[in-house]
Write an enzyme that holds these catalytic residues in place. Sequence first.
Site, short mmCIF file in Angstrom:
data_model
loop_
_atom_site.label_atom_id
_atom_site.label_comp_id
_atom_site.label_asym_id
_atom_site.label_seq_id
_atom_site.Cartn_x
_atom_site.Cartn_y
_atom_site.Cartn_z
CG HIS A 147 32.24 80.09 71.37
ND1 HIS A 147 30.91 80.04 71.69
CD2 HIS A 147 32.90 79.46 72.36
CE1 HIS A 147 30.77 79.39 72.85
NE2 HIS A 147 31.96 79.03 73.27
CB SER A 155 35.91 69.60 73.35
OG SER A 155 35.93 70.97 73.06
CE1 TYR A 181 29.73 75.72 79.75
CE2 TYR A 181 31.68 74.86 78.66
CZ TYR A 181 30.31 75.05 78.69
OH TYR A 181 29.53 74.58 77.66
N PRO A 217 30.45 67.70 72.65
CG PRO A 217 28.79 69.34 72.48
CD PRO A 217 29.37 68.31 73.41
CE LYS A 249 27.93 72.32 79.74
NZ LYS A 249 26.51 71.99 79.47
O1 GFB Z 1 36.12 80.38 70.58
P1 GFB Z 1 36.92 80.70 71.77
O2 GFB Z 1 36.47 81.85 72.58
O3 GFB Z 1 36.95 79.41 72.64
O4 GFB Z 1 38.45 81.03 71.33
P2 GFB Z 1 37.97 78.38 73.31
C1 GFB Z 1 39.18 80.16 70.53
C2 GFB Z 1 40.50 80.81 70.16
O5 GFB Z 1 40.26 81.89 69.24
C3 GFB Z 1 41.30 81.42 71.32
C4 GFB Z 1 40.95 83.05 69.66
O6 GFB Z 1 42.67 81.17 71.13
C5 GFB Z 1 40.99 82.92 71.18
O7 GFB Z 1 42.00 83.75 71.73
N1 GFB Z 1 40.27 84.24 69.16
C6 GFB Z 1 40.78 85.10 68.23
C7 GFB Z 1 39.06 84.74 69.53
N2 GFB Z 1 39.96 86.12 68.03
C8 GFB Z 1 38.87 85.93 68.81
C9 GFB Z 1 37.66 86.66 69.01
O8 GFB Z 1 37.44 87.72 68.43
N3 GFB Z 1 36.77 86.12 69.90
C10 GFB Z 1 37.00 84.95 70.55
N4 GFB Z 1 36.06 84.48 71.39
N5 GFB Z 1 38.15 84.26 70.40
C11 GFB Z 1 35.91 78.17 74.88
C12 GFB Z 1 35.73 77.92 76.33
O9 GFB Z 1 37.26 78.15 74.68
O10 GFB Z 1 35.37 77.17 74.04
C13 GFB Z 1 34.42 77.36 76.67
O11 GFB Z 1 36.07 79.08 77.04
C14 GFB Z 1 33.85 76.37 75.69
O12 GFB Z 1 34.52 76.77 77.92
C15 GFB Z 1 34.08 76.75 74.26
O13 GFB Z 1 34.34 75.10 75.92
C16 GFB Z 1 33.72 75.66 73.30
O14 GFB Z 1 37.97 77.15 72.47
O15 GFB Z 1 39.30 78.94 73.63
#
Ligand code: GFB
Length: 308
Positions: free
Chosen positions: A180, A109, A137, A164, A141
Amino acid sequence: MEKESKIYVAGHRGLVGSAILHNLQEEGYNNIVIRTHRELDLCNQQEVRAFFEKERPEYVFLAAAKVGGILANSTYPADFIYNNLAIQIYAIHNAYLYGVKKLLFLGSSCIYPKFAPQPMKEEYLLTGILEPTNEPYAIAKISGIKMCQAYNRQYGTNFISVMPTNLYGPGDNFDLETSHVLSALIRKFHEAKLSGQPVTVWGTGTPRREFLYVNDLAEACVFLMNCYDGEDIINIGTGLDISIKELAGFISEVIGYRGEIIFDTGKPDGMQRKLLDVTRINSLGWKAKTDLREGIEKTYKWYLSTQK
Ligand code: GFB
């Protein structure tokens, strides 16, 4: 696909590939080809060509990818663009050369513009600038989607692309630096419950995300492989989103954590909202089944089983 069709699941050890493999096995497909990373390096042109020449799969699920959360995407942009482009170029080109009947390419997405209207329809692709934290990334894609469409147009192949939304489930990555949000929060809340320390959630907590249980995604991929032949990309999601703050509340409830939650605003929020319009897949006859609470419970149970 027939039950005896030769089906290659690329990336069968990853979150998505393992769920697709499992779904195919449950459905009785009995001629599935898999290769571990050690047996086949999908970034190696010669190895990929030799694999397709030898195995000649009829159907390919291209679920192999370099993936990660917001921090991994910003820290390793070269790895994200290089690995994903390489995997796609060799797999898609060899699928054409060796007569694959149909290939399903998994996008994301994050291919949609940062400021796209919400929920995001398939036609919003390439209508605006991308979210900077995952632009490399997303570009990889988008290239995969365009490659599938170009091969269909020039060579008459049947390569479809699906997008997805944010995924989670058993087999997810729980590494706090590269995962994530959903798996990261499960681990953080679990560890905080044991240690009595507060939980730090990245960003402001206001961004909204849509979460799809990976077994639902696998079911949708097998469904589309069997019944969708089209040029257009197809979104796969639930059509529902929640804020990161609400998600944290939900996970703390499932885990039974009652301590403090701190929001670290020094960490990036990424896209403010990322919700897919799922009208197209719903009208084809597929809907997500697993509700978020049930999915979190199952994922937490799986996480606990890895801690013994
Ligand atoms: O899941 P996430 O890393 O993916 O982060 P994105 C989603 C949101 O959760 C962001 C917050 O606003 C993060 O700042 N968040 C809060 C956290 N706490 C945490 C934590 O402990 N870990 C993480 N990881 N996030 C990714 C893309 O973006 O999504 C990729 O970078 C990919 O390209 C994937 O598409 C599905 O939705 O922000």
